[in-house]
Design a protein around this motif. Structure first.
Motif, PDB file in Angstrom:
ATOM      1  N   VAL A 449      24.324 -26.805 -26.119  1.00  0.00           N
ATOM      2  CA  VAL A 449      25.782 -26.896 -26.102  1.00  0.00           C
ATOM      3  C   VAL A 449      26.377 -26.374 -27.407  1.00  0.00           C
ATOM      4  O   VAL A 449      27.449 -25.739 -27.412  1.00  0.00           O
ATOM      5  CB  VAL A 449      26.231 -28.349 -25.822  1.00  0.00           C
ATOM      6  CG1 VAL A 449      26.009 -29.252 -27.013  1.00  0.00           C
ATOM      7  CG2 VAL A 449      27.694 -28.374 -25.382  1.00  0.00           C
ATOM      8  N   VAL A 450      25.695 -26.586 -28.536  1.00  0.00           N
ATOM      9  CA  VAL A 450      26.188 -26.073 -29.813  1.00  0.00           C
ATOM     10  C   VAL A 450      26.140 -24.548 -29.834  1.00  0.00           C
ATOM     11  O   VAL A 450      27.107 -23.880 -30.241  1.00  0.00           O
ATOM     12  CB  VAL A 450      25.381 -26.678 -30.985  1.00  0.00           C
ATOM     13  CG1 VAL A 450      25.623 -25.890 -32.274  1.00  0.00           C
ATOM     14  CG2 VAL A 450      25.754 -28.138 -31.182  1.00  0.00           C
ATOM     15  N   ASP A 451      25.040 -23.969 -29.382  1.00  0.00           N
ATOM     16  CA  ASP A 451      24.937 -22.509 -29.352  1.00  0.00           C
ATOM     17  C   ASP A 451      25.996 -21.893 -28.437  1.00  0.00           C
ATOM     18  O   ASP A 451      26.507 -20.803 -28.696  1.00  0.00           O
ATOM     19  CB  ASP A 451      23.546 -22.077 -28.879  1.00  0.00           C
ATOM     20  CG  ASP A 451      22.509 -22.162 -29.987  1.00  0.00           C
ATOM     21  OD1 ASP A 451      22.894 -22.090 -31.166  1.00  0.00           O
ATOM     22  OD2 ASP A 451      21.310 -22.311 -29.668  1.00  0.00           O
ATOM     23  N   ARG A 452      26.331 -22.576 -27.352  1.00  0.00           N
ATOM     24  CA  ARG A 452      27.282 -22.032 -26.385  1.00  0.00           C
ATOM     25  C   ARG A 452      28.727 -22.150 -26.856  1.00  0.00           C
ATOM     26  O   ARG A 452      29.557 -21.276 -26.574  1.00  0.00           O
ATOM     27  CB  ARG A 452      27.116 -22.766 -25.047  1.00  0.00           C
ATOM     28  CG  ARG A 452      27.898 -22.130 -23.906  1.00  0.00           C
ATOM     29  CD  ARG A 452      27.633 -22.814 -22.579  1.00  0.00           C
ATOM     30  NE  ARG A 452      28.218 -24.143 -22.517  1.00  0.00           N
ATOM     31  CZ  ARG A 452      27.526 -25.249 -22.337  1.00  0.00           C
ATOM     32  NH1 ARG A 452      26.207 -25.187 -22.221  1.00  0.00           N
ATOM     33  NH2 ARG A 452      28.127 -26.417 -22.277  1.00  0.00           N
ATOM     34  N   CYS A 453      29.037 -23.202 -27.601  1.00  0.00           N
ATOM     35  CA  CYS A 453      30.438 -23.513 -27.889  1.00  0.00           C
ATOM     36  C   CYS A 453      30.871 -23.267 -29.339  1.00  0.00           C
ATOM     37  O   CYS A 453      32.072 -23.108 -29.600  1.00  0.00           O
ATOM     38  CB  CYS A 453      30.727 -24.976 -27.536  1.00  0.00           C
ATOM     39  SG  CYS A 453      30.464 -25.383 -25.797  1.00  0.00           S
ATOM     40  N   PRO A 489      36.553 -31.415 -37.139  1.00  0.00           N
ATOM     41  CA  PRO A 489      37.463 -31.470 -35.977  1.00  0.00           C
ATOM     42  C   PRO A 489      37.440 -30.195 -35.136  1.00  0.00           C
ATOM     43  O   PRO A 489      37.441 -30.267 -33.897  1.00  0.00           O
ATOM     44  CB  PRO A 489      38.836 -31.694 -36.620  1.00  0.00           C
ATOM     45  CG  PRO A 489      38.527 -32.399 -37.909  1.00  0.00           C
ATOM     46  CD  PRO A 489      37.246 -31.810 -38.389  1.00  0.00           C
ATOM     47  N   GLU A 490      37.414 -29.038 -35.773  1.00  0.00           N
ATOM     48  CA  GLU A 490      37.424 -27.776 -35.030  1.00  0.00           C
ATOM     49  C   GLU A 490      36.169 -27.629 -34.162  1.00  0.00           C
ATOM     50  O   GLU A 490      36.239 -27.168 -33.018  1.00  0.00           O
ATOM     51  CB  GLU A 490      37.514 -26.601 -36.006  1.00  0.00           C
ATOM     52  CG  GLU A 490      37.636 -25.244 -35.330  1.00  0.00           C
ATOM     53  CD  GLU A 490      37.722 -24.107 -36.331  1.00  0.00           C
ATOM     54  OE1 GLU A 490      37.754 -22.929 -35.909  1.00  0.00           O
ATOM     55  OE2 GLU A 490      37.760 -24.391 -37.549  1.00  0.00           O
ATOM     56  N   ASN A 491      35.024 -28.013 -34.712  1.00  0.00           N
ATOM     57  CA  ASN A 491      33.783 -27.916 -33.946  1.00  0.00           C
ATOM     58  C   ASN A 491      33.770 -28.905 -32.788  1.00  0.00           C
ATOM     59  O   ASN A 491      33.315 -28.586 -31.680  1.00  0.00           O
ATOM     60  CB  ASN A 491      32.579 -28.174 -34.852  1.00  0.00           C
ATOM     61  CG  ASN A 491      32.428 -27.112 -35.920  1.00  0.00           C
ATOM     62  OD1 ASN A 491      32.932 -26.001 -35.782  1.00  0.00           O
ATOM     63  ND2 ASN A 491      31.736 -27.452 -37.000  1.00  0.00           N
ATOM     64  N   TRP A 492      34.248 -30.118 -33.044  1.00  0.00           N
ATOM     65  CA  TRP A 492      34.294 -31.123 -31.975  1.00  0.00           C
ATOM     66  C   TRP A 492      35.219 -30.672 -30.852  1.00  0.00           C
ATOM     67  O   TRP A 492      34.883 -30.804 -29.660  1.00  0.00           O
ATOM     68  CB  TRP A 492      34.760 -32.461 -32.548  1.00  0.00           C
ATOM     69  CG  TRP A 492      34.883 -33.546 -31.499  1.00  0.00           C
ATOM     70  CD1 TRP A 492      36.019 -33.998 -30.905  1.00  0.00           C
ATOM     71  CD2 TRP A 492      33.798 -34.268 -30.901  1.00  0.00           C
ATOM     72  NE1 TRP A 492      35.736 -34.961 -29.983  1.00  0.00           N
ATOM     73  CE2 TRP A 492      34.376 -35.160 -29.955  1.00  0.00           C
ATOM     74  CE3 TRP A 492      32.420 -34.269 -31.077  1.00  0.00           C
ATOM     75  CZ2 TRP A 492      33.621 -36.026 -29.185  1.00  0.00           C
ATOM     76  CZ3 TRP A 492      31.653 -35.128 -30.306  1.00  0.00           C
ATOM     77  CH2 TRP A 492      32.242 -35.999 -29.378  1.00  0.00           C
ATOM     78  N   ALA A 493      36.362 -30.136 -31.206  1.00  0.00           N
ATOM     79  CA  ALA A 493      37.307 -29.673 -30.190  1.00  0.00           C
ATOM     80  C   ALA A 493      36.716 -28.549 -29.347  1.00  0.00           C
ATOM     81  O   ALA A 493      37.005 -28.428 -28.152  1.00  0.00           O
ATOM     82  CB  ALA A 493      38.601 -29.216 -30.854  1.00  0.00           C
ATOM     83  N   ALA A 494      35.865 -27.725 -29.965  1.00  0.00           N
ATOM     84  CA  ALA A 494      35.267 -26.604 -29.238  1.00  0.00           C
ATOM     85  C   ALA A 494      34.376 -27.061 -28.094  1.00  0.00           C
ATOM     86  O   ALA A 494      34.174 -26.327 -27.118  1.00  0.00           O
ATOM     87  CB  ALA A 494      34.469 -25.729 -30.203  1.00  0.00           C
ATOM     88  N   LEU A 495      33.839 -28.269 -28.182  1.00  0.00           N
ATOM     89  CA  LEU A 495      32.980 -28.775 -27.110  1.00  0.00           C
ATOM     90  C   LEU A 495      33.766 -29.110 -25.855  1.00  0.00           C
ATOM     91  O   LEU A 495      33.238 -29.029 -24.741  1.00  0.00           O
ATOM     92  CB  LEU A 495      32.226 -30.021 -27.577  1.00  0.00           C
ATOM     93  CG  LEU A 495      31.308 -29.866 -28.802  1.00  0.00           C
ATOM     94  CD1 LEU A 495      30.630 -31.201 -29.112  1.00  0.00           C
ATOM     95  CD2 LEU A 495      30.263 -28.792 -28.567  1.00  0.00           C
TER      96      LEU A 495
END
Length: 548
Positions: A449-453, A489-495
């Motif tokens: 999920v991290v690689d995708r988002c 926050p930006e990374n969390w929102a990307a999920l």
């Protein structure tokens, strides 16, 4: 009344049908009707015919489980169903075995059950009963620590009342200082005895991880205490004595160990260890006792330290500490054959009057003896048996157990005290593999999920600057780095996950600590209760990203 666990599939796939229709479902795809099977051998034949590619140990294991389901479980017995929700259901069996030929394969072997309660919180169940429920078998009995009465209490909505033989005094030893004071109060002739489980609880731990073991050994050494046998050997329910190892000899010149070796009323394992130590003499005895005290306290002389390695002992298996059924020298071969048929055993140990091994009788040895002499007796059918010491390294015996199917276990007096089968190994090591598989799926889901988002430059931002260039994907991150990454926050929102960030991060940190603990050797299995946080995190990841 007896209590059983009947699981609803490896991943709970039959769970809803079981609850909705009031059923216990045994599974076993492709296996026909067992209604006419009266004995274990009948069921063994049916299993062997349905699964011709399976070996004798798997067939034997499945035979035992199905025999319990078809013949041993009785109406009015209680049954426990662990649920995917991490709750527990309890019911009462109300019918005999049935075969539903019109049902989908996997739901044909059933018993009717009345579910009494379906939402028991595992936190209301004490750890020893949860441990017993943690077997990887589909169908098994809960027979230890007064399980049936305790399950009955749970069925009435009451909390688990605990072991009927629970050591109430041990529960008062809530910190090391209280244990030290109690040992000193009792004196050398009345040692404090308790289970390893209760002993560890004094330090607030449940498993013998290296860090915890080192801390306990250091605390004992500082107070001049030792445990006999060592608290690092045996199962969590093994009994140990806590002694003042450095106490001076009494007026007769005898040490506490020597005096206690002739005492009665001590647990057998404690008596065995004391007898072994006291049986040495002179300087050899003193040296051995000093060395034993040093080993237990973690302070070995340099010349001895290299010989002390962490090992998984034979005694760490529960079956190694449970006396197997046997026959005695002089019994008839008919007696041995009757027991083997009734219990579904492949072999039986043959013991002398002192409980020492004189050999093993098996179906193979019986066949060979009868081929040579149709009237062969037990002695003629007895062959040499494989025998391990309780203190042996278990890994040294794995090959032998795989080849012969078993190994008998002897104690310090060379008396038989247990039997380990290939089935025991399968269950034991299967239990140990399960936590690693669970954590691996969590890591795989996080990586994908991290690689995708999340862009690669954001991933690299949480890595120390000198190593950032070597990060090409989430696969290069440590487990702990995911927490730092998803705090942004930006990374969390990307999920795009509609869940609470703080609760998720807290669960992720708890899983990180659990993962780190797995990387350190412990002779004790991880219980279902200890797996709960990681299981919960995995279920959450599966829910928010089901296609990963």
């Amino acid at each position: 009344m007896r209590a059983w666990v009947v699981r609803a599939g490896e991943n709970g796939e039959r769970e809803q049908t079981a609850l909705d229709e009031g059923l216990l479902l045994a599974g076993w795809l492709g296996l026909g009707d067992l209604s006419d099977t009266a004995t274990r051998n009948d069921i063994r034949a049916a299993v062997a015919a349905a699964y011709p590619d399976e070996g004798p140990y798997t067939v034997g294991n499945w035979t035992g489980q199905l025999y319990r389901f078809v013949r041993e479980i009785q109406p009015d017995d209680l049954v426990v169903l662990p649920l995917k929700s991490l709750l527990v259901a309890v019911g009462r069996v109300v019918g005999d075995y049935e075969y539903r030929s019109d049902a989908a394969d996997g739901g044909r072997h059933v018993r009717r059950v009345e579910w009494l309660v379906t939402e028991i919180d595992r936190q209301t169940i004490q750890s020893d009963l949860l441990d017993s429920m943690g077997s990887l078998l589909t169908i098994f009995e809960l027979s230890r620590f007064g399980a049936a009465e305790r399950v009955a209490a749970l069925a009435e909505g009451k909390p688990d009342p605990g072991r009927p033989d629970a050591d109430e005094f041990a529960a008062t030893l809530t910190e090391p200082a209280k244990l030290y004071e109690e040992v000193r109060r009792r004196g050398a002739d009345a040692p404090l005895t308790l289970s390893i489980r209760d002993f560890l609880a004094v330090w607030g731990v449940q498993r013998r991880y290296p860090a915890a073991t080192e801390q306990i050994q250091s605390d004992l050494a500082a107070r001049g205490l030792v445990t006999v046998p060592s608290f690092t050997e045996g199962t969590l329910d093994s009994q140990i004595a806590v002694l003042a190892g450095g106490a001076e000899p009494d007026e007769s010149g005898a040490s506490a160990v020597t005096r206690l070796s002739t005492s009665t009323g001590l647990p057998s394992a404690v008596q065995d260890a004391l007898h072994t130590a006291a049986g040495l003499s002179g300087e050899i005895a003193q040296s051995a006792l000093r060395s034993a005290a040093a080993r237990l306290s973690g302070h070995l002389p340099d010349e001895e330290a290299e010989t002390q390695t962490v090992a998984y002992r034979v005694s760490n298996l529960e079956s190694a500490n449970r006396m197997p059924e046997s026959v005695r020298v002089g019994d008839s071969l008919g007696t041995a054959m009757t027991i083997m048929v009734l219990r579904g055993y492949s072999q039986l140990p043959v013991l002398d009057a002192d409980g020492r091994l004189r050999g093993v009788v098996s179906w193979e040895s019986i066949g060979r003896a009868r081929m040579a002499d149709p009237d062969a007796d037990l002695e003629a059918a007895t062959v040499r048996g494989q025998e391990a010491d309780r203190s042996d390294d278990l890994l040294d015996w794995v090959g032998t157990i795989q080849q012969s199917g078993y190994v008998l276990v002897r104690d310090h007096d060379h008396k038989v005290c247990g039997l380990i089968t290939a089935s025991d190994l399968t269950v034991q090591f299967g239990t140990r593999v399960r936590p690693f598989v669970l954590v691996e799926e969590i890591e795989q889901r996080l990586r994908r999920v991290v690689d995708r988002c999340i862009p690669l430059d954001h991933i690299r931002a949480v890595v120390p600057r000198g190593r950032a260039s070597r990060v090409h994907s989430a696969a290069n991150l440590t487990f702990g780095a995911y927490g730092h990454l998803l705090k942004v926050p930006e990374n969390w929102a990307a999920l795009g996950w509609a869940i609470d960030q703080q609760h998720f991060l807290a669960a992720l940190e708890e899983c990180r600590q659990f993962r780190n603990s797995l990387m350190h050797f412990s002779p004790d299995p991880v219980t279902d209760d200890q797996l709960l946080p990681a299981q919960g995190l995995l279920e959450l990841l599966r829910s928010v990203d089901p296609h990963v």
